[in-house]
Design a protein around this motif. Structure first.
Motif, PDB file in Angstrom:
ATOM      1  N   ARG A  43       0.820  -1.335  -0.014  1.00 35.24           N
ATOM      2  CA  ARG A  43       0.047  -0.130  -0.057  1.00 35.24           C
ATOM      3  C   ARG A  43       0.719   1.286  -0.072  1.00 35.24           C
ATOM      4  O   ARG A  43       0.649   2.105  -0.833  1.00 35.24           O
ATOM      5  CB  ARG A  43      -0.883   0.066   1.308  1.00 35.24           C
ATOM      6  CG  ARG A  43      -2.351   0.386   0.873  1.00 35.24           C
ATOM      7  CD  ARG A  43      -3.185   0.264   1.779  1.00 35.24           C
ATOM      8  NE  ARG A  43      -4.140  -0.956   1.855  1.00 35.24           N
ATOM      9  CZ  ARG A  43      -4.966  -0.923   1.023  1.00 35.24           C
ATOM     10  NH1 ARG A  43      -5.278  -0.245  -0.171  1.00 35.24           N
ATOM     11  NH2 ARG A  43      -5.764  -2.268   1.044  1.00 35.24           N
ATOM     12  N   GLN A  44       1.752   1.301   0.964  1.00 38.83           N
ATOM     13  CA  GLN A  44       2.825   2.425   0.933  1.00 38.83           C
ATOM     14  C   GLN A  44       3.376   2.749  -0.376  1.00 38.83           C
ATOM     15  O   GLN A  44       3.879   3.599  -0.809  1.00 38.83           O
ATOM     16  CB  GLN A  44       3.805   2.455   1.955  1.00 38.83           C
ATOM     17  CG  GLN A  44       3.035   2.531   3.351  1.00 38.83           C
ATOM     18  CD  GLN A  44       2.825   1.344   4.124  1.00 38.83           C
ATOM     19  OE1 GLN A  44       2.868   0.348   3.794  1.00 38.83           O
ATOM     20  NE2 GLN A  44       2.552   1.458   5.356  1.00 38.83           N
ATOM     21  N   GLY A  50       2.112   6.423  -7.042  1.00 39.98           N
ATOM     22  CA  GLY A  50       1.191   7.497  -7.304  1.00 39.98           C
ATOM     23  C   GLY A  50       1.865   8.716  -7.357  1.00 39.98           C
ATOM     24  O   GLY A  50       1.504   9.319  -8.237  1.00 39.98           O
ATOM     25  N   LEU A  51       2.457   9.102  -6.079  1.00 41.68           N
ATOM     26  CA  LEU A  51       2.934  10.385  -5.910  1.00 41.68           C
ATOM     27  C   LEU A  51       3.913  10.909  -6.888  1.00 41.68           C
ATOM     28  O   LEU A  51       3.884  11.971  -7.315  1.00 41.68           O
ATOM     29  CB  LEU A  51       3.119  10.722  -4.452  1.00 41.68           C
ATOM     30  CG  LEU A  51       3.787  11.970  -4.240  1.00 41.68           C
ATOM     31  CD1 LEU A  51       2.431  12.909  -4.188  1.00 41.68           C
ATOM     32  CD2 LEU A  51       4.231  11.942  -2.626  1.00 41.68           C
ATOM     33  N   SER A  52       4.675   9.931  -7.096  1.00 36.69           N
ATOM     34  CA  SER A  52       5.813  10.288  -7.888  1.00 36.69           C
ATOM     35  C   SER A  52       5.604  10.434  -9.503  1.00 36.69           C
ATOM     36  O   SER A  52       5.970  11.417 -10.175  1.00 36.69           O
ATOM     37  CB  SER A  52       7.128   9.118  -7.895  1.00 36.69           C
ATOM     38  OG  SER A  52       6.650   8.076  -8.371  1.00 36.69           O
ATOM     39  N   SER A  53       4.411   9.596  -9.810  1.00 35.04           N
ATOM     40  CA  SER A  53       4.043   9.548 -11.301  1.00 35.04           C
ATOM     41  C   SER A  53       3.158  10.945 -11.304  1.00 35.04           C
ATOM     42  O   SER A  53       3.471  11.494 -12.383  1.00 35.04           O
ATOM     43  CB  SER A  53       3.294   8.394 -11.640  1.00 35.04           C
ATOM     44  OG  SER A  53       2.052   8.383 -11.077  1.00 35.04           O
ATOM     45  N   GLY A  86      -3.861   8.379  -4.535  1.00 39.44           N
ATOM     46  CA  GLY A  86      -4.930   7.481  -4.077  1.00 39.44           C
ATOM     47  C   GLY A  86      -5.272   6.246  -4.931  1.00 39.44           C
ATOM     48  O   GLY A  86      -5.460   5.382  -4.274  1.00 39.44           O
ATOM     49  N   LEU A  87      -5.179   6.442  -6.152  1.00 37.66           N
ATOM     50  CA  LEU A  87      -5.229   5.318  -6.879  1.00 37.66           C
ATOM     51  C   LEU A  87      -3.943   4.117  -6.630  1.00 37.66           C
ATOM     52  O   LEU A  87      -4.280   3.159  -6.632  1.00 37.66           O
ATOM     53  CB  LEU A  87      -5.302   5.570  -8.515  1.00 37.66           C
ATOM     54  CG  LEU A  87      -6.670   6.251  -8.905  1.00 37.66           C
ATOM     55  CD1 LEU A  87      -6.293   6.799 -10.514  1.00 37.66           C
ATOM     56  CD2 LEU A  87      -7.612   5.464  -8.928  1.00 37.66           C
ATOM     57  N   GLY A  88      -2.987   4.710  -6.482  1.00 37.75           N
ATOM     58  CA  GLY A  88      -1.759   3.969  -6.362  1.00 37.75           C
ATOM     59  C   GLY A  88      -1.972   3.130  -4.984  1.00 37.75           C
ATOM     60  O   GLY A  88      -1.544   2.043  -4.640  1.00 37.75           O
ATOM     61  N   THR A  89      -2.328   3.998  -3.803  1.00 34.73           N
ATOM     62  CA  THR A  89      -2.641   3.473  -2.556  1.00 34.73           C
ATOM     63  C   THR A  89      -3.860   2.217  -2.556  1.00 34.73           C
ATOM     64  O   THR A  89      -3.756   1.184  -2.153  1.00 34.73           O
ATOM     65  CB  THR A  89      -3.337   4.271  -1.582  1.00 34.73           C
ATOM     66  OG1 THR A  89      -2.282   5.502  -1.616  1.00 34.73           O
ATOM     67  CG2 THR A  89      -3.382   3.655  -0.182  1.00 34.73           C
ATOM     68  N   LEU A  90      -4.904   2.386  -3.665  1.00 37.46           N
ATOM     69  CA  LEU A  90      -5.814   1.327  -3.663  1.00 37.46           C
ATOM     70  C   LEU A  90      -5.096   0.085  -4.692  1.00 37.46           C
ATOM     71  O   LEU A  90      -5.768  -0.894  -4.243  1.00 37.46           O
ATOM     72  CB  LEU A  90      -7.046   2.119  -4.601  1.00 37.46           C
ATOM     73  CG  LEU A  90      -7.776   2.914  -3.320  1.00 37.46           C
ATOM     74  CD1 LEU A  90      -8.775   3.638  -4.277  1.00 37.46           C
ATOM     75  CD2 LEU A  90      -8.391   2.236  -2.287  1.00 37.46           C
ATOM     76  N   GLY A  92      -2.205  -0.499  -5.242  1.00 34.05           N
ATOM     77  CA  GLY A  92      -0.755  -1.193  -4.975  1.00 34.05           C
ATOM     78  C   GLY A  92      -0.660  -2.667  -4.834  1.00 34.05           C
ATOM     79  O   GLY A  92       0.183  -3.426  -5.221  1.00 34.05           O
ATOM     80  N   PRO A  93      -1.707  -3.081  -3.749  1.00 31.69           N
ATOM     81  CA  PRO A  93      -1.660  -4.317  -3.200  1.00 31.69           C
ATOM     82  C   PRO A  93      -2.052  -5.407  -4.350  1.00 31.69           C
ATOM     83  O   PRO A  93      -1.481  -6.618  -4.449  1.00 31.69           O
ATOM     84  CB  PRO A  93      -2.824  -4.470  -2.152  1.00 31.69           C
ATOM     85  CG  PRO A  93      -2.693  -3.036  -1.571  1.00 31.69           C
ATOM     86  CD  PRO A  93      -2.362  -2.215  -2.890  1.00 31.69           C
ATOM     87  N   ARG A  94      -2.629  -4.983  -5.399  1.00 31.63           N
ATOM     88  CA  ARG A  94      -3.130  -5.869  -6.509  1.00 31.63           C
ATOM     89  C   ARG A  94      -1.951  -5.775  -7.601  1.00 31.63           C
ATOM     90  O   ARG A  94      -1.728  -6.865  -7.999  1.00 31.63           O
ATOM     91  CB  ARG A  94      -4.370  -5.200  -7.233  1.00 31.63           C
ATOM     92  CG  ARG A  94      -5.528  -5.852  -6.256  1.00 31.63           C
ATOM     93  CD  ARG A  94      -6.775  -5.440  -7.005  1.00 31.63           C
ATOM     94  NE  ARG A  94      -7.921  -5.171  -6.139  1.00 31.63           N
ATOM     95  CZ  ARG A  94      -8.610  -4.186  -5.818  1.00 31.63           C
ATOM     96  NH1 ARG A  94      -8.332  -2.991  -6.770  1.00 31.63           N
ATOM     97  NH2 ARG A  94      -9.675  -3.759  -5.103  1.00 31.63           N
ATOM     98  N   MET A  95      -1.428  -4.790  -7.859  1.00 32.27           N
ATOM     99  CA  MET A  95      -0.424  -4.626  -9.049  1.00 32.27           C
ATOM    100  C   MET A  95       0.986  -5.091  -8.460  1.00 32.27           C
ATOM    101  O   MET A  95       1.580  -5.517  -9.335  1.00 32.27           O
ATOM    102  CB  MET A  95      -0.266  -3.143  -9.345  1.00 32.27           C
ATOM    103  CG  MET A  95      -1.565  -2.844 -10.131  1.00 32.27           C
ATOM    104  SD  MET A  95      -1.497  -1.077 -10.768  1.00 32.27           S
ATOM    105  CE  MET A  95      -0.458  -0.115  -9.842  1.00 32.27           C
ATOM    106  N   LEU A  96       1.295  -4.984  -7.384  1.00 26.68           N
ATOM    107  CA  LEU A  96       2.603  -5.311  -6.506  1.00 26.68           C
ATOM    108  C   LEU A  96       2.857  -6.521  -6.099  1.00 26.68           C
ATOM    109  O   LEU A  96       3.783  -6.978  -5.678  1.00 26.68           O
ATOM    110  CB  LEU A  96       3.110  -4.194  -5.795  1.00 26.68           C
ATOM    111  CG  LEU A  96       3.176  -2.677  -6.583  1.00 26.68           C
ATOM    112  CD1 LEU A  96       3.491  -1.514  -5.499  1.00 26.68           C
ATOM    113  CD2 LEU A  96       4.249  -2.567  -7.536  1.00 26.68           C
TER     114      LEU A  96
END
Length: 98
Positions: A43-44, A50-53, A86-90, A92-96
């Protein structure tokens, strides 16, 4: 200039969307790169991606944005940074997951 025009400017309705769309290529590339590193805090890590992109998208957008008011930047650019974060947080667990 009045406060409303400083806050809204002329491009308030497209700023957040444009920053989000411009951050998508960076989001995909950074996700592929970070996935190979086998992160453990998904999640982090997703939020950081998400923030860096979104920062990359904001830099690309600011080169063409006609608005120069700090009030405009404080609202609409921050929203443009918050959406991919926010999208990266949501996602993240699925994509990573590895």
């Amino acid at each position: 200039m009045d406060r409303g025009s400083l806050l809204l400017g002329r491009t308030w309705h497209t700023c957040t969307l444009n920053i989000t769309l411009l951050s998508l290529p960076g989001f995909v590339l950074i996700t592929q790169t970070v996935r190979a590193l086998a992160p453990t805090r998904l999640r982090q890590t997703g939020a950081a991606i998400g923030l860096s992109s979104s920062v990359l998208g904001a830099v690309a957008y600011c080169l063409h944005c006609p608005e120069m008011s700090p009030a405009f930047w404080a609202v609409w650019y921050v929203l443009g940074l918050a959406v991919p974060t926010g999208l990266g947080t949501l996602l993240g667990p699925r994509m990573l997951r590895w």
